[in-house]
Design a protein around this motif. Structure first.
Motif: not given
Length: 917
Positions: A208, A211-212, A307, A310, A312, A314, A382-384
């Motif tokens: 965790w 991200q991505r 995260p 957006r 990258d 966390a 977020t990306w997540d």
């Protein structure tokens, strides 16, 4: 004014006076609660070491006012160390096996770091720690053989030669520290098991920390590197240790000269050392923390991370000093060293706070972070959301809040971080920054010196809500362990950004000002890359996806240059860039309102690993073809030292042809005539053609911190080198600089600085400013100079000082990206072109479509393919490169196939009919 005193020799039963001081911070805080806000209070620390038993909390009941502030301070000249650790006393060490000693430790104690005589030791590790090169790429890391390469990862495999008969009895104690396959940061996982036959590591909780979707795995240049620690059987090298939590046994393999029976053993037990916590309605105010040293906090990488928007990244919301719900608080003249997590973290509502005159070194994560709460953002993604939770970003946009600005007050605003030294941080987390800004407004970052870190010097995570001023910073040797990033990096993926690129379909310009409500100013910074190699996309100023409304001026970029990806209204003017790296202008929207003017662009030398010197000034990728890129692109000075008479602005386009396109109508190609680059003075002389174009000189001696300075800041020399010392700007005229040349700590008995020092042998210089009362100002500055037979400079600098491009010795071979026309489409092997990898979203394999001929490329156009797509699969099979694509075309000639293309973080399926011939 009320004063309380704390001393290691005090007692909590005392009255807290100067003669009868308390023993603990907690006791003084109890007294503070009774009078806070009603009269000015200062808590003074006598010199000594203070082990905190719990985090010191200042809440809304312990708040100052402008008239009655609270000051927490060391006594003048006192060295005060606040530690989040406890000392392990009365240890009974016994020889366990082959140099390893063991002892019982108290029950219910669990620690992840061990300090022996003040030095942090390495937890048992495979492979062993590489003391000569501890960074990614050193011997302390291994390459994975294969892996799921998708968060959250469940396994990865090792090469057979890297997994020789490992008989780990309890592998579940182990922690995997692995870089993500695209090398944007690292992750930690707890091992859940091992399959010895398959050389497979099975993974449990973790992953965790960034991200991505990409995780552990990858191919070729993008294989994840990793190490594993906290395995008992890997306790095999002096300096290592292991804690058996179940048996309460500590094992330690002492180095030569360490007597375990007489050594001091300290273990971190706290994550945060001081918490200042209120809220927007009832903030904690007017607290100053001055002159203290903070160390020994627990690592946080296995704690909760979240995260952020957006970008990258966390983050873990915590720090040695944690502020939330505060106003007018000052953190100054402090030292943050050997911490497991962040240094100073300002979370949620914070107003008018200052972090200044401090030093951050060997911090586990970021030095200073400003991070608002997601609840303050009107539309938060977020990306997540997409990559992990499977949400559709476009569906999330339905009924999107279109009101401008923040939704609540829960974010940092009008805060300052200035005159700090930040270096060698990111000991555990690699997706870190000296100063990190997310969901914040009007943050000033000024006069900081930032160097030696795995990722960013300064990172702005998102476009909420701008107004930041980034000025007079000195940044170098960043992005050392990661890639596709910049020493200064930003994103702006807010409501205007739909998740792809700067086309009208995916970039809604009219929404940009909803979040980026004020311009960000980046000015008067020196951002340099002196390494002989740099990672892909290591731009000095990297404005990535959606970054909008920036004013970038009076910056000196050395060794790399400026990148502008899709965004609106960036004004880039009066900057100097000297590099073998061309400018990177990628996928702007139509009518971007970007302006590029009055800059000096110098191309010098060859890219790292390349045999051919750089010829072009600008590498454009995916920019509009039907409109001009900018309506104000003029009065720039170009100088290519490699090709002084026949350089090109973009590939195949000389300056005259460039001007015929409507750009730079008044530009010239000429030597800018720098004053003295060997003395780091890149101002231009009075008769420079740049001045005639409108360029204006800016100061070259105001970058970085203003405490005691050593100039130049270390490095190699051959014969001798002249070194200048500058005293702390806060010092009065009677203050003096004292220094040593042997690495010892300077004091008033050391050498007095009176004139430049001539160094003729390898030396470590330490210098400090001391006032007439014998009190030092700021921190001891330390610089190392290495005498060598011949100084080897990076190509850009070597070419610059010689005035022409010359090759001495054999340069490493470099694979040039293959470019080939296939059925009317010009394809490029993307894996061999770092700029394309960066510009298209980090895709590192496949065939990039540079352009398609409207007649000859009908096969591709009929399938709705377009330029800038990357072909990665055909009928489910990976297309690694052009050679693989041609193989599949022969295999499926005359057939319809399903082709998968990727572009700017999205994937699309195309049906294409391959020709019969």
């Amino acid at each position: 004014m009320k004063e309380f005193f704390i001393s290691p020799n005090g007692s909590d039963t005392n009255s807290g006076t100067k003669l009868r001081p308390f023993a603990s911070f907690n006791r003084a805080n109890e007294e503070l609660k009774k009078i806070a806000g009603r009269e000015p209070v200062t808590i003074w620390f006598y010199e000594g070491v203070y082990h905190l038993k719990e985090a010191i909390l200042f809440n809304s009941e312990v708040s100052g006012t402008a008239e009655n502030p609270i000051i927490i301070s060391s006594l003048p000249g006192a060295i005060v160390k606040l530690k989040g650790s406890k000392t392990l006393n009365n240890l009974k060490w016994n020889l366990f096996d082959k140099g390893i000693y063991a002892t019982k430790v108290p029950k219910n104690i669990d620690f992840d770091q061990l300090f022996v005589n003040g030095n942090r030791k390495i937890r048992s590790r495979y492979p062993n720690y590489d003391y000569e090169n501890p960074l990614r790429g050193g011997k302390g890391y291994l390459e994975v053989l294969d892996g799921t390469d998708k968060r959250y990862d469940t396994w990865f495999t090792l090469k057979k030669e890297d997994f020789p008969d490992k008989k780990w009895q309890n592998p579940s104690t182990g922690i995997v520290h692995a870089f993500q396959s695209h090398n944007w940061g690292n992750m930690q996982y707890r091992i859940s098991g091992i399959n010895i036959e398959e050389q497979k590591i099975l993974l449990g909780e973790g992953g965790w920390q960034l991200q991505r979707s990409l995780g552990i795995g990858g191919k070729g240049k993008n294989l994840s590197l990793f190490f594993i620690d906290n395995i008992f059987e890997e306790l095999d090298t002096p300096g290592e240790w292991f804690l058996d939590v179940e048996k309460n046994m500590l094992y330690y393999y002492p180095e030569e000269g360490i007597d375990v029976h007489n050594a001091t053993f300290e273990v971190p037990v706290l994550k945060d050392l001081i918490q200042i916590k209120g809220d927007a309605e009832k903030p904690v105010k007017h607290i100053t923390i001055n002159g203290l040293e903070f160390s020994h906090s627990k690592s946080t990488f296995m704690e909760l991370y979240e995260p952020l928007a957006r970008g990258d990244w966390a983050i873990h919301r915590g720090g040695a000093i944690f502020l939330q719900g505060t106003e007018n608080c000052t953190i100054t003249n402090n030292n943050f060293e050997y911490l497991g997590g962040n240094g100073v973290f300002l979370s949620g509502y914070n107003r008018n706070n200052i972090v200044s005159n401090s030093r951050f070194v060997h911090v586990g994560e970021s030095a200073v972070a400003f991070v608002g709460l997601p609840s303050a953002v009107r539309f938060y993604q977020t990306w997540d959301d997409r990559d992990i939770d499977g949400k559709n970003w476009d569906d999330m946009r339905k009924n999107m809040d279109l009101e401008p600005g923040p939704k609540s007050l829960d974010y940092p605003k009008n805060c300052i971080v200035e005159n700090n030294i930040m270096h060698d941080f990111g000991d555990y987390g690699k997706q870190v920054a000296g100063v990190y800004i997310s969901m914040s407004h009007k943050i000033t970052v000024a006069h900081n010196t930032i160097y030696n870190c795995p990722r960013a010097g300064i990172c702005i995570n998102d476009g909420t809500w701008g107004g930041h001023v980034i000025e007079f910073n000195d940044i170098w040797e960043t992005v050392r362990e990661t890639g596709e990033h910049g020493p200064f990096n930003s994103w702006g993926r807010e409501r205007q950004w739909r998740g792809s690129r700067g086309s009208d379909e995916h970039f809604i310009k009219k929404l940009t000002k909803l979040d980026a409500i004020d311009n960000v100013i980046v000015r008067n910074n020196r951002i340099a890359n002196y390494r002989k190699s740099i990672s892909a996309g290591n731009w000095t100023i990297d404005l990535d996806d959606g970054s909008s409304y920036y004013e970038i001026y009076n910056n000196l970029s050395l060794g790399s240059t400026i990148k502008l990806r899709d965004g609106m209204s960036r004004k880039v003017f009066n900057n100097i860039t000297v590099s073998a790296v061309p400018l990177g202008f990628h996928v702007w929207p139509k009518d971007s309102e970007d302006e590029i003017y009055n800059n000096i662009f110098v191309i010098s030398g060859a890219l790292p690993g390349k045999k051919e010197p750089t010829k072009i000034f600008l590498r454009d990728v995916g920019l509009p073809t039907e409109t001009k890129w900018s309506k104000h692109y003029d009065h720039n000075l170009y100088w290519n030292i490699n090709y002084p008479s026949n350089s090109e602005v973009i590939k195949g386009v000389g300056l005259k042809d460039w001007q015929n396109k409507g750009y730079d109508e008044h530009a010239v190609s000429a030597d800018p005539m720098f004053v003295n680059v060997e003395e780091a003075n890149y101002q231009v002389k009075e008769n420079s053609p740049a001045l005639k174009l409108g360029f204006k000189n800016f100061p070259m001696d105001s970058f970085g911190h203003e405490m005691t300075r050593i100039i130049p800041f270390g490095g190699d020399f051959s014969d001798e080198i002249s070194v200048t010392l500058k005293k702390d700007v806060r010092a009065n005229k009677k203050a003096k600089i004292y220094y040593t040349l042997d690495g010892t700590e300077p004091n008033q008995n050391s050498m007095l600085y009176e004139h430049p020092i001539q160094i003729k042998k390898s030396s470590t210089i330490k210098a400090i400013t001391i006032n007439p009362n014998g009190i030092s100002l700021g921190f001891t500055n330390e610089v190392k100079f290495n005498k060598v037979n011949k100084v080897v400079y990076p190509s850009w600098y070597d070419t610059l000082i010689k005035g022409e491009y010359k090759v001495e010795g054999k340069l490493p071979s470099s694979k040039k990206a293959l470019e080939l026309e296939i059925e009317g489409a010009v394809m490029i092997n993307i894996a061999d072109d770092p700029d394309l990898i960066d510009a298209t979203g980090g895709y590192n394999y496949g065939c990039y479509i540079k352009e398609i001929d409207s007649e000859k490329g009908k096969m591709w156009l009929d399938a709705s393919l377009d330029r800038d797509w990357v072909i990665q699969k055909i009928n489910g099979n990976i297309v690694k490169d052009i050679k693989t694509l041609q193989k599949f075309m022969r295999k499926h000639k005359g057939e319809q196939v399903t082709l998968i293309g990727v572009r700017d973080y999205r994937e699309k399926e195309f049906k294409i009919n391959f020709k019969k011939n």
